[in-house]
Design an enzyme around this catalytic site. Structure first.
Site, PDB file in Angstrom:
ATOM      1  NE  ARG A  68      -3.115   0.261   3.110  1.00 16.20           N
ATOM      2  CZ  ARG A  68      -2.329   0.239   4.370  1.00 16.20           C
ATOM      3  NH1 ARG A  68      -1.733   0.950   4.489  1.00 16.20           N
ATOM      4  NH2 ARG A  68      -2.625  -0.832   5.367  1.00 16.20           N
ATOM      5  CE1 TYR A 121     -14.324  12.852 -16.603  1.00 12.72           C
ATOM      6  CE2 TYR A 121     -14.155  12.258 -14.730  1.00 12.72           C
ATOM      7  CZ  TYR A 121     -14.181  12.417 -15.874  1.00 12.72           C
ATOM      8  OH  TYR A 121     -15.024  11.000 -15.772  1.00 12.72           O
ATOM      9  CG  ASP A 194      -7.775  16.972 -15.555  1.00  8.79           C
ATOM     10  OD1 ASP A 194      -7.119  16.262 -16.126  1.00  8.79           O
ATOM     11  OD2 ASP A 194      -9.200  16.321 -14.651  1.00  8.79           O
ATOM     12  CE  LYS A 219     -10.940   9.301 -19.525  1.00 10.86           C
ATOM     13  NZ  LYS A 219     -11.360  10.308 -18.589  1.00 10.86           N
TER      14      LYS A 219
HETATM   15  C1  PLP Z   1     -11.484  10.622 -17.811  1.00 12.59           C
HETATM   16  C2  PLP Z   1     -11.188  11.717 -17.028  1.00 12.59           C
HETATM   17  C3  PLP Z   1     -10.824  11.715 -15.293  1.00 12.59           C
HETATM   18  C4  PLP Z   1     -11.648  10.464 -14.567  1.00 12.59           C
HETATM   19  O1  PLP Z   1     -10.647   9.476 -14.766  1.00 12.59           O
HETATM   20  P1  PLP Z   1     -10.841   8.144 -14.631  1.00 12.59           P
HETATM   21  O2  PLP Z   1      -9.324   7.419 -14.778  1.00 12.59           O
HETATM   22  O3  PLP Z   1     -11.640   7.715 -15.445  1.00 12.59           O
HETATM   23  O4  PLP Z   1     -11.375   7.959 -12.820  1.00 12.59           O
HETATM   24  C5  PLP Z   1     -10.456  13.488 -14.827  1.00 12.59           C
HETATM   25  N1  PLP Z   1     -10.355  14.334 -15.618  1.00 12.59           N
HETATM   26  C6  PLP Z   1     -10.794  14.730 -17.271  1.00 12.59           C
HETATM   27  C7  PLP Z   1     -10.111  15.382 -17.880  1.00 12.59           C
HETATM   28  C8  PLP Z   1     -10.717  13.250 -17.874  1.00 12.59           C
HETATM   29  O5  PLP Z   1     -11.129  12.652 -19.408  1.00 12.59           O
END
Ligand code: PLP
Length: 420
Positions: A68, A121, A194, A219
């Site tokens: 962890r 998001y 982000d 992504k």
């Molecule tokens: C998909 C996404 C997230 C969340 O990510 P996960 O891996 O699905 O938890 C956060 N910010 C953006 C801009 C995203 O496209």
């Protein structure tokens, strides 16, 4: 305690991004002499003696203790990601949302104020507004692209500015350097970006003044639609605070997913550069098509942030959004007819994915609620993969030809209330 990321940061300064994708992040010791990073599939780590244990706890050795707290495969992926973003350190998580929620929990306390841009998001916004506020955090939402409103929202209690670039689905670009200058208003103020849609290939927010960058590695970084992961990179002190909370909350990345992520990142620069090129080609095709009312792509001069994107990014990304001249149902029929583009949420992988936000990410909202936040009924989001651009366009062209253009589509339910 994990080692400092200096070795790979130094590497990333000397080599190109393409080279860093493949070579940054090296296992510390590898009994197999393997060229690739092995999957360290272990929940715990053996100590040879009490003396070794003491050395570990007193910081004299660099080793793992318990799953962890850290894992060697995950650590290599963290080193690679820190190098790509030009960060001092990185911490990986089980998903992008685990990275976001753990970071915000770690850095905020009762009475702190956060400012976030309205088009961030959706889960991030819901977490801040609907959840962190329960713990006494105060949040202000400011419109996308409004620097004056952002600056005006900052008070002495403001601890974080949370922004995103490019945003979903209209691909608004944040002026990260200008936002970071607002930090001079308050000594404790930090900026978190982000940068999931940008990737380190198209934008490096840390070099523009951001303190922390978060990516959903699900992504582009993973890039193959086969894993969930999230990362926070940047200032070593901040990352360390976030990592300590991760050790408590347990939102760690599994070493198998870390292995897939390492494998995916090796081709990141190749994939994203191709996706940049393909998306621009597709965006130009869509903009010239009579069935398309409007295209949102920062690489097009028609996009409100085109100049900013040109100035601050090295590529415009692989996502193209567009509004069809038809109804909700007409758009749904068009998506149903796609053969190459796969209908699915998510983005950034090698497969071209397509979705209609009104019937996917914003399904549970009423048409009025969607209208209020600018989600048009006939809006489509396309995430181009690495297939041939001509095949992607042929699929779209065949589908768009069947659209019966609705005369009233311009007025369809959302009026002038789009965010762009
Ligand atoms: C998909 C996404 C997230 C969340 O990510 P996960 O891996 O699905 O938890 C956060 N910010 C953006 C801009 C995203 O496209």
């Amino acid at each position: 305690m994990p080692p400092a990321a200096s070795a790979f940061s130094a590497l990333s300064e000397r080599v190109s991004l393409h080279t860093a994708c493949v070579r940054a992040g090296q296992p510390r010791q590898d009994a197999l002499d393997a060229v690739t990073t092995p999957i360290a599939c272990t929940a715990t780590y053996a100590f040879g003696s009490t003396a070794e244990l003491r050395d570990h706890f007193e910081g004299r050795t660099d080793r793992e203790e318990y799953g962890r707290y850290g894992n060697p495969t995950v650590r290599v992926a963290e080193e690679k990601l820190a190098a790509l973003d030009g960060g001092q350190d990185a911490a990986l998580f089980a998903s992008g949302m685990a990275a976001i929620t753990t970071t915000l929990f770690a850095l905020l306390k009762k009475g702190d104020h956060v400012v976030l841009t309205a088009d961030c998001y959706r889960r991030t916004r819901v977490f801040v507004q609907g959840f962190l506020t329960r713990y006494g955090v105060v949040a202000t939402l400011v419109p996308a692209g409004d620097l004056d409103a952002l600056e005006a929202a900052v008070t002495n209690d403001t601890k974080l500015i949370i922004t995103e670039s490019p945003t979903n689905p209209y691909l608004r670009i944040a002026d990260i350097a200008a936002i970071s200058r607002i930090k001079s208003k308050s000594p404790r103020l930090k900026v978190i970006v982000d940068a999931t849609f940008a990737t380190p290939v198209n934008q490096r927010p840390l070099s523009q003044g951001a303190d922390l960058v978060i990516h959903s590695c699900t992504k582009y970084l993973g890039g193959h639609n086969d894993l969930l992961a999230g990362v926070v990179t940047g200032d070593a002190g901040l990352v360390s605070i976030v990592r300590d909370l991760r050790s408590m909350l347990g939102s760690v990345l599994d070493p198998h997913a870390a292995y897939l992520l390492l494998r995916g990142i090796k081709t990141l620069a190749l994939r994203v550069e191709r996706q940049n090129t393909t998306a621009l080609t597709v965006a130009r095709f869509l903009e010239a098509h009579p069935a398309v009312e409007r295209v949102f792509y920062p690489g097009l001069p028609s996009h409100p942030d085109h100049e900013l994107a040109r100035r601050t990014m090295s590529g415009f990304g692989g996502v193209v959004s567009f509004v069809l001249r038809t109804t909700l149902e007409g758009t749904a029929r068009a998506l149903d007819a796609c053969e190459l583009a796969t209908m699915a949420p998510s983005l950034g992988g090698v497969e071209t994915l397509i979705e209609q936000p009104a019937l996917m990410s914003h399904y549970e909202m009423t048409p009025e609620e969607r209208a209020a936040i600018g989600i048009r009924e006939s809006l489509v989001r396309l995430s181009v993969g690495i297939e041939d651009a001509s095949d992607i366009i042929a699929d779209l062209e065949r589908v768009l030809r069947t659209i019966e253009i609705a005369n009233d589509s311009a007025a369809a339910s959302c009026g002038n209330n789009t965010q762009v």
